[in-house]
Write a protein that holds these residues in place. Structure first.
Motif, PDB file in Angstrom:
ATOM      1  N   LYS A  43       0.834  -1.191   0.000  1.00 41.84           N
ATOM      2  CA  LYS A  43       0.000   0.000   0.000  1.00 41.84           C
ATOM      3  C   LYS A  43       0.875   1.249   0.000  1.00 41.84           C
ATOM      4  N   GLN A  44       0.569   2.156  -0.892  1.00 42.63           N
ATOM      5  CA  GLN A  44       1.358   3.372  -1.030  1.00 42.63           C
ATOM      6  C   GLN A  44       0.823   4.474  -0.116  1.00 42.63           C
ATOM      7  N   LYS A  45       1.745   5.212   0.458  1.00 42.03           N
ATOM      8  CA  LYS A  45       1.340   6.334   1.305  1.00 42.03           C
ATOM      9  C   LYS A  45       1.082   7.558   0.434  1.00 42.03           C
ATOM     10  N   LYS A  72      -6.994   0.560  -4.591  1.00 45.69           N
ATOM     11  CA  LYS A  72      -6.932   0.978  -3.194  1.00 45.69           C
ATOM     12  C   LYS A  72      -5.509   1.252  -2.747  1.00 45.69           C
ATOM     13  N   ARG A  73      -4.568   0.456  -3.221  1.00 48.44           N
ATOM     14  CA  ARG A  73      -3.175   0.602  -2.787  1.00 48.44           C
ATOM     15  C   ARG A  73      -2.563   1.928  -3.209  1.00 48.44           C
ATOM     16  N   TRP A  74      -3.069   2.488  -4.315  1.00 47.76           N
ATOM     17  CA  TRP A  74      -2.487   3.717  -4.854  1.00 47.76           C
ATOM     18  C   TRP A  74      -3.430   4.913  -4.743  1.00 47.76           C
ATOM     19  N   SER A  75      -4.538   4.744  -4.063  1.00 55.46           N
ATOM     20  CA  SER A  75      -5.572   5.786  -4.054  1.00 55.46           C
ATOM     21  C   SER A  75      -5.144   7.058  -3.328  1.00 55.46           C
ATOM     22  N   HIS A  76      -4.136   6.967  -2.444  1.00 55.05           N
ATOM     23  CA  HIS A  76      -3.701   8.142  -1.702  1.00 55.05           C
ATOM     24  C   HIS A  76      -2.592   8.922  -2.425  1.00 55.05           C
ATOM     25  N   CYS A  77      -2.158   8.431  -3.560  1.00 52.84           N
ATOM     26  CA  CYS A  77      -1.079   9.092  -4.289  1.00 52.84           C
ATOM     27  C   CYS A  77      -1.614  10.258  -5.120  1.00 52.84           C
ATOM     28  N   LYS A  78      -0.822  11.301  -5.179  1.00 51.20           N
ATOM     29  CA  LYS A  78      -1.148  12.452  -6.020  1.00 51.20           C
ATOM     30  C   LYS A  78      -0.375  12.348  -7.319  1.00 51.20           C
TER      31      LYS A  78
END
Length: 239
Positions: A43-45, A72-78
């Motif tokens: 999961k990426q921060k 989901k794992r990359w959903s927080h990445c900009k």
């Protein structure tokens, strides 16, 4: 009458299962498990996915990161989009690309114009590239034209002095691109960029692979090269 479905003996035969387990153990010995633990499995921060949209590929370089952020794992990445530009009017170019991205409905809100990407690379970077390709160059010193042509037929993937002259500008662009990546994307979660395009059978493969190695070397985030076929994969929003 009942029809028995095909059974994979790898799941049923004890001996076959033992063979599979032995293979897994062999992988563990050489450290393959660690190699399989890539950035794509965790999961990426809140990091960045940096897109370097340098060539027209139909939008595939933009689409792949967009699909990643749906997971989901990359959903927080900009997502940040970097483009080549001119020093004279970078703000206008940024607004034009931002307008285009809004039309594509991708949700990318940060566009960075890079006029410095066209600067000449530093001398130490040029020297590193020369050292990289040195084992793959023809030794043309004190050889006639016929001898060079014969060598080229035997090893078409090798690099001649003429190749370096023809592709000097493109080579310097890739060397400079690596310097830009070090400045802007050192801490990104992922770098996505357009794969360089050259005419088939004109650029030796050793030189082409040296470009890719130069661009992606010594970077902490993985680099994904995307090659589109110039067919549009993104459409405008129509009202």
């Amino acid at each position: 009458r009942k029809v028995k479905a095909h059974v994979n003996l790898g799941f049923e035969d004890p001996e076959a299962t033992l063979v599979l387990e032995n293979k897994r153990e062999a992988f563990r010995v050489v450290g393959a498990d660690k190699l399989l633990e890539t950035v794509f499995q965790g999961k990426q921060k809140k990091k960045n996915i940096d897109i370097y949209w340098l060539y027209d590929d139909g939008g595939l370089t933009l689409l792949i990161p967009y699909l990643l952020t749906r997971r989901k794992r990359w959903s927080h990445c900009k997502v940040r989009v970097f483009i080549s530009g001119q020093i004279a009017n970078p703000e206008q170019q940024r607004e034009e690309i931002q307008f285009l991205l809004n039309k594509f409905r991708l949700g990318f809100n940060e566009v960075v114009v890079l006029p410095e990407i066209k600067w000449r690379p530093e001398e130490n970077s040029l020297k590193e590239f020369e050292d990289l390709i040195a084992p793959f160059r023809f030794n043309e010193a004190q050889r006639g034209q016929e001898a060079v042509e014969e060598m080229r037929k035997d090893a078409p993937w090798k690099i001649t002095d003429e190749d370096l002259r023809v592709y000097k500008k493109k080579t310097e662009q890739h060397i400079r691109l690596h310097e830009v990546l070090q400045d802007h994307s050192r801490n990104a979660a992922l770098i996505v960029m357009s794969l360089p395009v050259v005419q088939k059978e004109t650029c030796p493969s050793a030189l082409y692979m040296a470009w890719l190695e130069t661009v992606s070397k010594n970077l902490h985030p993985p680099v994904a090269f995307i090659r589109g076929n110039q067919q549009d994969v993104l459409t405008f929003y129509c009202q």
